[in-house]
Design an enzyme around this catalytic site. Sequence first.
Site, PDB file in Angstrom:
ATOM      1  N   GLY A   1       9.103 -17.861  11.495  1.00 21.25           N
ATOM      2  CA  GLY A   1      10.117 -16.822  11.704  1.00 21.25           C
ATOM      3  C   GLY A   1       9.592 -15.452  11.321  1.00 21.25           C
TER       4      GLY A   1
ATOM      5  N   THR B   1       8.441 -24.550  15.794  1.00 22.02           N
ATOM      6  CA  THR B   1       7.396 -23.630  16.234  1.00 22.02           C
ATOM      7  C   THR B   1       6.038 -24.239  15.917  1.00 22.02           C
ATOM      8  OG1 THR B   1       8.892 -21.822  15.675  1.00 22.02           O
ATOM      9  CG2 THR B   1       6.625 -21.222  16.070  1.00 22.02           C
TER      10      THR B   1
ATOM     11  N   ASN C   1      12.634 -21.683  18.698  1.00 15.85           N
ATOM     12  CA  ASN C   1      13.326 -20.844  17.707  1.00 15.85           C
ATOM     13  C   ASN C   1      13.824 -21.671  16.529  1.00 15.85           C
ATOM     14  OD1 ASN C   1      13.992 -18.305  16.715  1.00 15.85           O
ATOM     15  ND2 ASN C   1      16.118 -18.529  17.347  1.00 15.85           N
TER      16      ASN C   1
ATOM     17  N   THR D   1       7.553 -21.648  20.619  1.00 19.23           N
ATOM     18  CA  THR D   1       8.732 -21.922  19.793  1.00 19.23           C
ATOM     19  C   THR D   1       9.964 -22.280  20.616  1.00 19.23           C
ATOM     20  OG1 THR D   1      10.031 -21.077  17.927  1.00 19.23           O
ATOM     21  CG2 THR D   1       9.615 -19.529  19.707  1.00 19.23           C
TER      22      THR D   1
ATOM     23  N   SER E   1      10.801 -10.636  18.379  1.00 17.12           N
ATOM     24  CA  SER E   1       9.904 -11.735  18.034  1.00 17.12           C
ATOM     25  C   SER E   1       8.905 -11.317  16.961  1.00 17.12           C
ATOM     26  CB  SER E   1       9.135 -12.219  19.253  1.00 17.12           C
ATOM     27  OG  SER E   1       8.293 -13.278  18.858  1.00 17.12           O
ATOM     28  N   SER E   2       8.688 -12.218  16.001  1.00 18.33           N
ATOM     29  CA  SER E   2       7.683 -11.990  14.960  1.00 18.33           C
ATOM     30  C   SER E   2       6.413 -12.766  15.257  1.00 18.33           C
ATOM     31  CB  SER E   2       8.229 -12.455  13.610  1.00 18.33           C
ATOM     32  OG  SER E   2       9.467 -11.867  13.357  1.00 18.33           O
TER      33      SER E   2
ATOM     34  N   ASP F   1      17.071 -13.928  18.935  1.00 21.81           N
ATOM     35  CA  ASP F   1      16.138 -12.849  18.596  1.00 21.81           C
ATOM     36  C   ASP F   1      16.517 -11.529  19.265  1.00 21.81           C
ATOM     37  OD1 ASP F   1      14.762 -14.404  16.861  1.00 21.81           O
ATOM     38  OD2 ASP F   1      13.010 -14.719  18.125  1.00 21.81           O
TER      39      ASP F   1
HETATM   40  O1  DON Z   1       9.897 -15.176  17.821  1.00 15.16           O
HETATM   41  C1  DON Z   1      10.185 -15.318  16.635  1.00 15.16           C
HETATM   42  O2  DON Z   1       9.850 -14.554  15.758  1.00 15.16           O
HETATM   43  C2  DON Z   1      11.002 -16.546  16.225  1.00 15.16           C
HETATM   44  N1  DON Z   1      11.763 -16.993  17.327  1.00 15.16           N
HETATM   45  C3  DON Z   1      10.068 -17.602  15.710  1.00 15.16           C
HETATM   46  C4  DON Z   1      10.792 -18.804  15.197  1.00 15.16           C
HETATM   47  C5  DON Z   1      10.018 -19.595  14.210  1.00 15.16           C
HETATM   48  O3  DON Z   1       8.886 -19.342  13.911  1.00 15.16           O
HETATM   49  C6  DON Z   1      10.768 -20.725  13.574  1.00 15.16           C
HETATM   50  N2  DON Z   1       9.888 -21.653  12.936  1.00 15.16           N
HETATM   51  N3  DON Z   1       9.395 -21.792  11.938  1.00 15.16           N
END
Ligand code: DON
Length: 237
Positions: free
Chosen positions: A124, A32, A52, A50, A103-104, A74
């Site tokens: 994440g 990401t 993911n 991202t 999603s965060s 997600d």
């Molecule tokens: O949308 C989200 O919250 C996750 N798919 C984000 C993934 C993420 O940030 C992984 N990396 N550090």
Amino acid sequence: MAGLRTTINPDKATPSDLFPNAPTPLREHDETTHFSIIDGQGNRVATTQTVNLLYGSGLIPVGAGFLLNDEMDDFALKPGTPNAFGVMGYEANAPKPGKRMLSSMTPTFMESKDKVAVLGTPGGSRIITMVLLGILGYDDGLNAQQVAALPRYHHQWLPDVIETEKGSLSAETVRKLRAMGHTVIVPGEVKGQRSSDAWGNMQTVEWNKATNAMDGGSDPRNPVGKAEVRFDKAKVH
Ligand code: DON
């Protein structure tokens, strides 16, 4: 194989630095990436992108040159089952049309009469909390670099624990939180717990409209990140 073998000299060691393809330095986060931008006209961008998890799905469409993500994680494949970040999804997050994934990612603009700030980070489920800590930091008067460097801690409802970055809470604060009934995860304390020493990679820019000055902050946890201020005064009319 036979072709490769002919390149080996059985009598003499080959120095490694004679090989042309030295590893390229890592320029971006593995999964990401976040950019925060304000240009000289005051236009702004906050973007978090991202795939993911590490290398996404691990699949590259033939000839396309990019990785496919594994963002389906997600969605809640089964109600009440957490995703890879421990976030709990239910029927509303089912992988179906009209449903919403968990999603965060939180690319953010803050705007007041005098100031504009752009911020965001990978990380994440902890992204939301890291960005909130950044917003509160700006609100407390910190500058962009101080905001990017802020120590981090996080609670996401389920699991019902406070996760902490290494050293982000003093031993005394951890003791008091535990005395209040909180479960606090301190990296390295218990083997096998979801914890890591350093989280995120915050990139942030602030424009002080009152003084017309620009300021950038890049997370010191990631040595390849860089805050670049190409002009110190915006030209906004
Ligand atoms: O949308 C989200 O919250 C996750 N798919 C984000 C993934 C993420 O940030 C992984 N990396 N550090």
